[in-house]
Design a protein around this motif. Structure first.
Motif, PDB file in Angstrom:
ATOM      1  N   GLN A  42      -3.569   2.154  -3.635  1.00  0.00           N
ATOM      2  CA  GLN A  42      -4.469   1.769  -2.566  1.00  0.00           C
ATOM      3  C   GLN A  42      -4.905   0.315  -2.758  1.00  0.00           C
ATOM      4  O   GLN A  42      -4.376  -0.398  -3.608  1.00  0.00           O
TER       5      GLN A  42
ATOM      6  N   GLN B  20       0.827  -1.201   0.000  1.00  0.00           N
ATOM      7  CA  GLN B  20       0.000   0.000   0.000  1.00  0.00           C
ATOM      8  C   GLN B  20       0.865   1.256   0.000  1.00  0.00           C
ATOM      9  O   GLN B  20       1.957   1.269   0.579  1.00  0.00           O
ATOM     10  N   SER B  21       0.371   2.290  -0.660  1.00  0.00           N
ATOM     11  CA  SER B  21       1.050   3.582  -0.669  1.00  0.00           C
ATOM     12  C   SER B  21       0.021   4.652  -1.029  1.00  0.00           C
ATOM     13  O   SER B  21      -1.150   4.355  -1.288  1.00  0.00           O
ATOM     14  N   TRP B  22       0.473   5.908  -1.029  1.00  0.00           N
ATOM     15  CA  TRP B  22      -0.437   6.988  -1.418  1.00  0.00           C
ATOM     16  C   TRP B  22      -0.913   6.813  -2.852  1.00  0.00           C
ATOM     17  O   TRP B  22      -2.036   7.163  -3.201  1.00  0.00           O
TER      18      TRP B  22
END
Length: 280
Positions: free
Chosen positions: A111, A106-108
């Motif tokens: 998602q 997960q990251s900005w």
């Protein structure tokens, strides 16, 4: 290529030396088990291989790359570790726990995805935990709870899984249940699995490779059939025993003598007769 290698590894705790200049190679795609007496450093070595403990000297290689130089999230996509006796927050469901295994992805910018959903679904299915997905982790039996944590590590999607005493606090049936699951994952998915186990006979039954630890070093390592001998058990555990062949699996079976009760001549004769019958 090995799954994990340690080269000239030195680990210290405060001013106390735990390991000095230790070399070890974990076979890829196999089940490796660490055995040894209490306090010999099995869990410490396992944690260091996962970069949870920083060595004083030496290097650890993950798939041939120096683990110290890899980003944390990159490591988490290739190696997972299940510590001894993990505790989930109160009220957390099995599904929520297993979803935590997808955190490294997960990251900005990225998602929750269809791939994440698929990995969680596969992990629940592989551990036979689909029917418990909406149950809280703290409402499960010991064996079910351990399978839920293993499902989380599977959802992480790593090729290598480290487990610190995964059968602790479980009764015999649940111990076998968990180890059967790990063995099946190794066979079906070729996961490299490294475990710390206390039960020598279960280690012999499930491991392809055993590492016996004694006196701050690797006493001996190899296949159960090659290294589990009466001399090995005497050296590593300071215990006399008899090693026979497991009548069901053909692996070494350790029968401890114990210090408080001696084997009399009649019992020894019966044991020898039983051994001869199994050989025949």
């Amino acid at each position: 290529m090995h799954a994990i290698e340690a080269q000239q590894l030195t680990l210290t705790y405060g001013e106390n030396s735990i390991y000095e200049n230790l070399d070890i190679a974990i076979p890829k795609g196999k089940i490796t088990v660490f055995i040894g007496s209490n306090g010999c450093g099995k869990s410490t070595l396992l944690r260091s291989l996962a970069r949870l403990l920083k060595p004083t000297n030496g290097s650890i290689l993950l798939d041939g790359q120096a683990i110290a130089k890899l980003p944390t999230k990159e490591i988490a996509k290739r190696l997972s570790i299940l510590p001894q006796g993990p505790v989930a927050p109160e009220g957390l469901t099995v599904l929520q726990l297993v979803k935590q295994g997808r955190y490294p992805y997960q990251s900005w910018l990225q998602q929750w995805s269809a791939e994440d959903e698929e990995m969680v679904s596969k992990a629940l299915k592989a551990t036979n935990m689909q029917q418990y997905a909406d149950r809280t982790v703290d409402s499960l039996s010991g064996g079910q709870r351990q399978r839920a944590w293993i499902a989380m590590t599977l959802a992480q999607g790593t090729e290598t899984i480290l487990l610190d005493e995964p059968t602790t606090y479980l009764d015999m049936s649940h111990q076998v249940e968990v180890l059967d699951l790990l063995f099946e994952l190794n066979v079906s998915q070729q996961r490299s699995i490294v475990m710390v186990l206390h039960d020598i006979n279960l280690a012999c039954r499930y491991a392809h490779h055993i590492v016996a630890i004694h006196d701050k070093k690797i006493a001996i390592q190899g296949t159960p059939e090659d290294i589990i001998t009466e001399d090995t058990i005497r050296t590593v555990f300071n215990m006399d025993c008899q090693i026979i062949q497991d009548p069901l699996f053909g692996t070494p079976l350790c029968i401890p003598f114990g210090k408080g009760r001696k084997v009399n001549e009649q019992e020894q004769a019966s044991s020898n007769l039983a051994n001869a019958a199994m050989v025949v």
